[in-house]
Design an enzyme around this catalytic site. Structure first.
Site, PDB file in Angstrom:
ATOM      1  N   THR A 149       0.989  -0.908  -0.033  1.00  0.00           N
ATOM      2  CA  THR A 149      -0.066  -0.311   0.028  1.00  0.00           C
ATOM      3  C   THR A 149       0.907   0.791  -0.197  1.00  0.00           C
ATOM      4  O   THR A 149       1.770   1.464   0.481  1.00  0.00           O
ATOM      5  CB  THR A 149      -0.509  -0.073   0.807  1.00  0.00           C
ATOM      6  OG1 THR A 149      -2.216  -0.937   1.128  1.00  0.00           O
ATOM      7  CG2 THR A 149      -1.801   1.392   1.674  1.00  0.00           C
ATOM      8  N   ARG A 177     -14.374  -6.822  -0.150  1.00  0.00           N
ATOM      9  CA  ARG A 177     -13.601  -6.849   0.821  1.00  0.00           C
ATOM     10  C   ARG A 177     -13.105  -5.413   1.044  1.00  0.00           C
ATOM     11  O   ARG A 177     -12.282  -4.858   0.382  1.00  0.00           O
ATOM     12  CB  ARG A 177     -12.344  -8.153   0.776  1.00  0.00           C
ATOM     13  CG  ARG A 177     -11.605  -8.437   1.924  1.00  0.00           C
ATOM     14  CD  ARG A 177     -10.540  -7.459   1.698  1.00  0.00           C
ATOM     15  NE  ARG A 177      -9.145  -7.415   2.436  1.00  0.00           N
ATOM     16  CZ  ARG A 177      -7.903  -6.669   2.021  1.00  0.00           C
ATOM     17  NH1 ARG A 177      -7.336  -5.710   1.301  1.00  0.00           N
ATOM     18  NH2 ARG A 177      -6.699  -6.543   3.366  1.00  0.00           N
ATOM     19  N   VAL A 178     -12.714  -5.037   1.885  1.00  0.00           N
ATOM     20  CA  VAL A 178     -11.836  -3.729   2.875  1.00  0.00           C
ATOM     21  C   VAL A 178     -11.194  -3.949   3.772  1.00  0.00           C
ATOM     22  O   VAL A 178     -11.478  -4.322   4.444  1.00  0.00           O
ATOM     23  CB  VAL A 178     -12.936  -2.089   2.888  1.00  0.00           C
ATOM     24  CG1 VAL A 178     -12.469  -1.309   3.540  1.00  0.00           C
ATOM     25  CG2 VAL A 178     -13.712  -2.130   1.972  1.00  0.00           C
ATOM     26  N   GLY A 179      -9.695  -3.323   3.554  1.00  0.00           N
ATOM     27  CA  GLY A 179      -8.722  -3.389   4.582  1.00  0.00           C
ATOM     28  C   GLY A 179      -8.678  -2.086   4.858  1.00  0.00           C
ATOM     29  O   GLY A 179      -9.537  -1.365   4.970  1.00  0.00           O
ATOM     30  N   GLY A 203      -3.681  -5.777   6.126  1.00  0.00           N
ATOM     31  CA  GLY A 203      -5.578  -4.933   6.730  1.00  0.00           C
ATOM     32  C   GLY A 203      -5.466  -5.910   7.651  1.00  0.00           C
ATOM     33  O   GLY A 203      -6.395  -4.919   8.877  1.00  0.00           O
TER      34      GLY A 203
HETATM   35  N1  GLY Z   1      -2.670  -2.733   3.980  1.00  0.00           N
HETATM   36  C1  GLY Z   1      -3.630  -3.474   2.542  1.00  0.00           C
HETATM   37  C2  GLY Z   1      -5.073  -4.283   2.472  1.00  0.00           C
HETATM   38  O1  GLY Z   1      -5.010  -4.647   3.431  1.00  0.00           O
HETATM   39  O2  GLY Z   1      -5.990  -3.628   2.080  1.00  0.00           O
END
Ligand code: GLY
Length: 305
Positions: A149, A177-179, A203
């Site tokens: 990221t 899905r969201v991190g 995440g």
């Molecule tokens: N750190 C980014 C994610 O897990 O989507």
């Protein structure tokens, strides 16, 4: 005095430019957005923006956030498709008192209404990677396949602080899905009185420790950016250890209001870049070891991945 710090080697070209902009008096927010945008626009950088990592259905959904450390205002887009520069949408949302975090269709509609550039974020290379993986007999749903990221923290000559983050999230992620990247306190946090921090890595683990808020809280209590990153990460690693787990790859960066910076990682080596009055340098942090932060010479930069 100004300082800008960003994650991974990929951030270096944009950060170097942004450091020059800060020197000329540009504000922290513009420097952050310039750096993140440069990464989002590069199709060769496979885990952010154009050419980002596809989900299981072969679509690229992006997360990004922007926080103003002086007003504590935040803007973020989650699971957004076809926004060429999610960081621009996040920054525009940051000015809002309400409705400052938009997901999916709402984020895309906002970007179109604001006249932001839209594009199909898939590239030939990202789709080839997706097709090859789908064809793998050993394809394991839910397996962590690594990703990076972009996180950027900046302090300008007027004491303003800003943070920006952007990612396509995990390769072959479940649709929707969201991190941690667009989640305040987990992927990023900034309070110009105490400092700013951001995290990169898995995440799902980062958010269990609200790592960025934790690091800024530690700075509020007097920790240096380096100590704050190390302690926040060590605390989460210890807690997960008690639960019989170990944290996946996690790395952090932090910046104090006086321009001091620090980083920590669970990786053998974590490259990050810093620009200030002394110039722009790519560093590599090793797990929890401050003295081993290594100033890379120009000819070494190419060898750090
Ligand atoms: N750190 C980014 C994610 O897990 O989507």
């Amino acid at each position: 005095m100004y300082t800008i710090i960003g994650t991974w080697k990929m951030v270096y070209p944009g950060l170097e430019e942004a450091a020059r902009m800060l020197k000329e008096g540009v504000c922290a927010g513009d420097a952050v957005v310039h750096t993140v945008r440069r990464v989002e626009d590069d199709p060769e950088l496979s885990s952010v923006g154009y050419g980002g990592l596809p989900d299981r259905e072969g679509r690229v959904f992006l997360d990004a956030a922007y926080m103003d450390g002086n007003t504590l205002r935040v803007g973020a887009v989650l699971s957004a498709e076809n926004i060429a520069n999610p960081i621009l949408a996040a920054r525009l949302l940051c000015g809002r008192k309400t409705d400052c975090i938009l997901a999916g269709h709402g984020a895309e509609r906002f970007a179109v209404a604001q006249g932001l550039p839209m594009r199909d974020m898939r590239t030939e290379s990202s789709m080839k990677r997706w097709r090859d993986t789908v064809a793998e007999e050993s394809f394991a749903a839910g397996a962590y396949r690594g990703h990076d990221t972009v996180c950027v923290l900046a302090l300008d000559g007027d004491g303003r602080m800003a943070v920006g983050t952007s990612t396509s999230g995990l390769f072959m992620k479940e649709p929707g899905r969201v991190g941690d990247t667009p989640l305040i306190g987990s992927g990023f946090y900034a309070d110009a009185r105490y400092g700013a921090a951001a995290a990169t890595g898995l995440g799902e683990d980062i958010m269990r420790g609200c790592l960025s808020y934790e690091a800024v809280s530690l700075m509020r209590l007097g920790a240096s950016p380096e100590a704050a990153c190390r302690e926040a990460l060590a605390h989460l690693a210890g807690r997960l250890g008690e639960l019989g787990e170990s944290p996946e790859n996690i790395s952090m960066i932090a910046l104090s209001p006086d321009g001091e910076f620090g980083a920590a990682t669970t990786l053998p080596v974590f490259p990050f870049a810093v620009g200030n009055e002394k110039g722009s340098v790519l560093y590599a942090a090793n797990i929890y070891t401050k003295p081993d932060i290594h100033v890379a010479a120009d000819d070494e930069i190419a060898h750090i991945d």
